[in-house]
Design a protein around this motif. Structure first.
Motif, short mmCIF file in Angstrom:
data_model
loop_
_atom_site.label_atom_id
_atom_site.label_comp_id
_atom_site.label_asym_id
_atom_site.label_seq_id
_atom_site.Cartn_x
_atom_site.Cartn_y
_atom_site.Cartn_z
N UNK A 141 -48.20 -3.72 18.30
CA UNK A 141 -49.09 -3.15 17.29
C UNK A 141 -48.91 -1.63 17.18
N UNK A 142 -49.06 -1.11 15.96
CA UNK A 142 -48.93 0.33 15.77
C UNK A 142 -49.90 0.80 14.71
N UNK A 143 -51.17 0.84 15.01
CA UNK A 143 -52.19 1.10 13.98
C UNK A 143 -52.08 2.49 13.33
N UNK A 144 -51.47 3.44 14.02
CA UNK A 144 -51.43 4.78 13.44
C UNK A 144 -50.36 4.91 12.36
N UNK A 145 -49.50 3.90 12.26
CA UNK A 145 -48.42 3.96 11.27
C UNK A 145 -48.80 3.13 10.06
N UNK A 146 -48.39 3.58 8.88
CA UNK A 146 -48.55 2.76 7.68
C UNK A 146 -47.36 3.02 6.77
N UNK A 151 -42.49 3.34 16.16
CA UNK A 151 -41.51 2.82 17.10
C UNK A 151 -42.02 1.53 17.73
N UNK A 152 -43.34 1.51 18.02
CA UNK A 152 -43.93 0.28 18.56
C UNK A 152 -43.73 -0.87 17.58
N UNK A 190 -44.76 4.72 29.21
CA UNK A 190 -43.75 5.34 28.35
C UNK A 190 -44.34 5.69 26.98
N UNK A 191 -44.90 4.67 26.35
CA UNK A 191 -45.42 4.93 25.01
C UNK A 191 -46.62 5.88 25.09
N UNK A 192 -47.43 5.69 26.09
CA UNK A 192 -48.59 6.56 26.26
C UNK A 192 -48.13 8.02 26.37
N UNK A 193 -47.10 8.19 27.15
CA UNK A 193 -46.58 9.53 27.37
C UNK A 193 -46.10 10.13 26.05
N UNK A 194 -45.42 9.31 25.26
CA UNK A 194 -44.88 9.82 23.99
C UNK A 194 -45.99 10.22 23.03
N UNK A 195 -47.05 9.43 23.02
CA UNK A 195 -48.15 9.73 22.11
C UNK A 195 -48.68 11.15 22.34
#
Lengths: 391, 410
Positions: free
Chosen positions: B42-47, B35-36, B1-6
């Motif tokens: 973990x959500x490394x792309x968000x800050x 969202x993660x 699911x999350x992979x697909x959203x990315x």
């Protein structure tokens, strides 16, 4: 309270009228700024004989022969004139009762109404009171009511002086006061130019002195529109200059160092290519105030703009046409044309001046770009170079 | 699911961004990682703090609001739901768009902002604070924001927008993640004009070229006859500088046109604000108010007038600057013609005038003229009286070597 009609005056120096008149009984009242007898005030150390005030001259009366007005309204926003009206009214009451109290209130305050009612009510010993109410155009409800009450009752031992900044605001109250016998004195700001010059001439005349029209113009140029400064300058001049009439030379002698040290005087010197004068004027101006750098640059730049505009119209046109097309005052066209003739052979320098002016404006405002600095030495240097443009 | 959203970088909300594929990819990834985070993954792309930079008109603010919408939308930016529609227009309760209207953004306003930013989100997982024109933060205001940006409450996200990273305090820069917008290509802008505004192909191509990648400007040029005429007037200036009077006249005409345009922008705003102020004090045309309330209104009106004045200064300055950018593009073209460089001209339709001016001077002359325009823009930014800067510029455009005759300038 002293009896109305009894006037404590110096019997040695003036012959006072035995009876006071009401304002409505004469056509005109000669009033002086400070509410004292017109004749006495104007006198210098002349012979006592000339200082006798006859009180009434047919249809004209000296202020010392007329009862103070119960209600006076200074209408307008020229502070000097307003102050004079208030001062006159108070002094005139004090010719009746030297011990008259002055009560000053601000009309917009809600508490002031009670203060007015209080001051207007009779005291045990019948002391006179002058109530000065400032700014009745924005009178609070309580002040409005108190003033109307005063107008209706016209108390014996109290006098009312109101100031109104002018305009239609608070007209109802103003009309009510006038209807109750209030005397409205016009204190509107004077028109620039001739209006102010006329006022100055009258001011000089009130000292029984004369000044030539030139001298008035020089004085006006030097001091500017501020009426208080002008009046102060006149009083200095009449007391220090013995010659009558006072001439333009007297004024410029007296105001050497002040006369003409505006940004525009510096600008004129620059564009006339009188560099030494320009530099001297700049130094003098800097000595008086260090906040002049920016206005000086603007004045020099606007001088250049006017010259260039006049030059753009062409030499054949009449002065009036040039003035209209270039958007400069007609009386300046001749000067501007003269200035242009001093540069027309040297146009590249004139163009370079435009660049230098913008750079200087940046420098006096703290610099442009990365080299920005507020070094005062640098500012001074920039200005000095700027005024030396014509050399 | 999350992979697909990315991989779903084409969520509809990102369509507003033209020619910004890299930025869109990064922001979409950040939104999905956000969202993660809300689910404790973990959500490394968000800050929590972003600095979006890019040339004017490249869509900094659009990117910021799209990102905000993606954060508050349950579908990561479906473009359909209420959240997606309200966020870009400053209507969403969890998205605040701060747009400094005056020349600077002061310390008092910054303090208010810090207080607001600490509030919890009401209808989504994030509270987003967008500061457009972060370059207008004064140094003190920037310092006030520092702490809030470094360690915001867990649900707060800061998005600052500025023309370049050099425009914000280094201390702010180091506390944010940087995202650079590109200047969109002429083709992308032209395609946008045709698709979204139904503009004619030829006009779209012209507007895209003339605006040099500034999308808002391109839209104005494509859809507004007046804007096109103004631009023509400005580009006629270089061939009208014959002598000192004509230089001065062109300077004053340019300023007059700019202030006319500026007034067209600020006058309706001023009038609306004044009506709003009066009605908020209950003083509509029928009702007269008195006493303390009246004094309070008068002081608020004074304050409003002061803010309107600085805004007017800023708008005028922006208008003049835009004219100077047009001139800059014109002389750039002259230089390209002189050098015979195989690069597309901005003002291709003016080739005859360009060639004439190109023949009349050397590349060095043109270079000096370009530098003079840059200098005038700097002067305007440094608060030099606009008419003086323009007069000086016109004189220098007429004679690029004028400075060599003076010992006076630096």
């Amino acid at each position: 309270m002293t009896m109305p009609g009894f006037v404590p005056h110096d019997p040695e120096r003036t012959r006072m009228p035995t009876r006071r008149l009401h304002r409505s009984q004469v056509l005109a009242v000669l009033e002086s700024h400070d509410g004292t007898c017109h004749v006495r005030r104007g006198s210098s150390a002349g012979s006592p004989a000339s200082n006798r005030c006859p009180g009434v001259w047919g249809v004209v009366a000296c202020c010392c022969a007329v009862d103070p007005d119960r209600i006076t309204i200074a209408y307008g926003n020229e502070p000097l004139l307003v102050d004079r009206v208030v001062g006159t009214a108070v002094s005139r009451v004090r010719t009746i009762d030297p011990g008259a109290q002055r009560v000053v209130v601000d009309a917009s305050s809600e508490e002031a109404g009670a203060a007015i009612v209080d001051a207007a009510s009779p005291t045990l010993f019948g002391d006179a009171t002058v109530i000065v109410v400032s700014g009745i155009e924005s009178a609070s409800d309580s002040v409005d009511a108190a003033l109307r009450g005063f107008a209706a009752s016209q108390p014996e031992a109290a006098w009312l002086v109101c100031t109104h900044a002018g305009g239609v605001k608070g007209k109802n109250l103003l009309d009510a006061l006038k209807k109750a016998g209030g005397v409205q004195v016009d204190c509107a700001g004077l028109k620039r130019g001739q209006g102010t010059l006329d006022f100055l001439a009258k001011e000089v005349a009130s000292y029984k002195r004369k000044m030539t029209p030139d001298a008035l113009a020089v004085l006006y140029d030097a001091v500017g529109q501020d009426l208080r400064l002008l009046v102060g300058a006149v009083s200095q001049l009449v007391s220090d200059v013995e010659r009558d009439p006072i001439t333009a030379d007297d004024v410029s002698d007296y105001f050497a160092g002040v006369a003409g040290v505006s940004g525009f005087a510096i600008a004129d010197a620059v564009w006339d290519r009188r560099s030494a004068d320009a530099l001297r004027a700049l130094r003098q101006a800097l000595q008086e105030s260090d906040g002049i750098a920016v206005p000086t640059v603007i004045a020099i730049a606007s001088g250049l703009r006017s010259i260039v505009r006049v030059a753009g119209v062409g030499p054949g046109a009449s002065e009036a046409d040039v003035a209209r097309e270039a958007g400069v005052p007609p009386w300046k066209v001749k000067t501007l044309r003269r200035q242009w003739s001093r540069w027309s052979g040297d146009q590249r320098r004139l163009a370079a001046a435009a660049v230098a002016l913008a750079d200087a404006d940046g420098a006096v405002k703290g610099g442009v770009g990365d080299g920005a600095s507020l070094d005062p030495e640098q500012k001074l240097l920039t200005l000095e170079r700027l005024v030396m443009l014509g050399s | 699911m999350s992979q697909q959203r990315t991989q779903q970088t084409t969520q509809p909300i990102w369509d507003a961004l033209i020619g910004q594929d890299d930025a869109v990819a990064r922001l979409a990834r950040a939104a999905s990682d956000a969202e993660h985070l809300t689910r404790g993954e973990p959500g490394p792309a968000m800050t929590h703090a972003w600095l979006i930079t890019g040339p004017p008109g490249s869509g900094r603010s659009t990117a910021a609001t799209a990102f905000a919408a993606a954060l508050v939308c349950p579908e990561l930016g479906c473009g359909q739901c209420q959240a997606c529609r309200l966020a870009p227009v400053n209507g969403h309760p969890d998205v605040e768009v701060i747009r400094p209207a005056s020349l600077t953004y002061g310390v008092d306003e910054a303090r208010d902002l810090v207080r607001q930013a600490s509030m919890s989100p009401s209808s989504s997982h994030w509270h987003v604070v967008i500061v457009e024109d972060a370059d207008r933060l004064t140094e003190q205001a920037g310092n006030v924001l520092l702490k809030a940006i470094e360690e915001p409450p867990p649900h707060t996200v800061w998005i600052l927008c500025a023309p370049s990273v050099e425009d914000v305090l280094p201390t702010i820069r180091s506390r944010t993640r940087h995202l650079a917008m590109q200047t969109p290509s002429t083709a992308a802008v032209a395609a946008l004009l045709v698709d979204r505004y139904g503009v004619d192909q030829a006009i779209a191509a012209f507007a895209a070229r003339a605006s040099q990648g500034h999308i808002g400007r391109a839209r104005a040029l494509a859809t507004d006859e007046h804007a096109r005429l103004r631009r023509q007037e400005i580009l006629r200036i270089p061939s009208q500088l014959h002598d000192i009077p004509s230089c001065f006249m062109n300077a004053s005409n340019l300023l007059e046109a700019a202030s006319e345009d500026a007034r067209a922008i600020t006058d309706p705003l001023d009038a609306a604000e004044e009506v709003q102020l009066r009605s908020s004090y209950g003083a509509d045309s029928e009702v007269r108010i008195k006493g303390q309330l009246r004094r309070a209104m008068e002081s608020a009106a004074k304050d409003l007038a002061r803010r309107q004045k600085t805004r007017a200064t800023r708008v005028l300055r922006d208008q003049v600057d835009r004219a100077l950018v047009d001139l800059l593009g014109f002389y750039r073209d002259v230089l390209l013609v002189q050098l015979d460089a195989p690069i597309a001209l901005i003002n291709d339709e003016m080739r005859p005038q360009l060639t004439k001016l190109a023949m009349a001077g050397t590349p060095t002359d043109t270079g000096r003229r370009l530098r003079a325009i840059g200098h005038a823009r700097e002067q305007l930014a440094a608060n030099v009286t606009p008419i003086l800067a323009l007069e000086s510029l016109m004189v220098e455009l007429k004679d690029p070597w004028i400075r060599s005759t003076m010992d006076i300038s630096a």
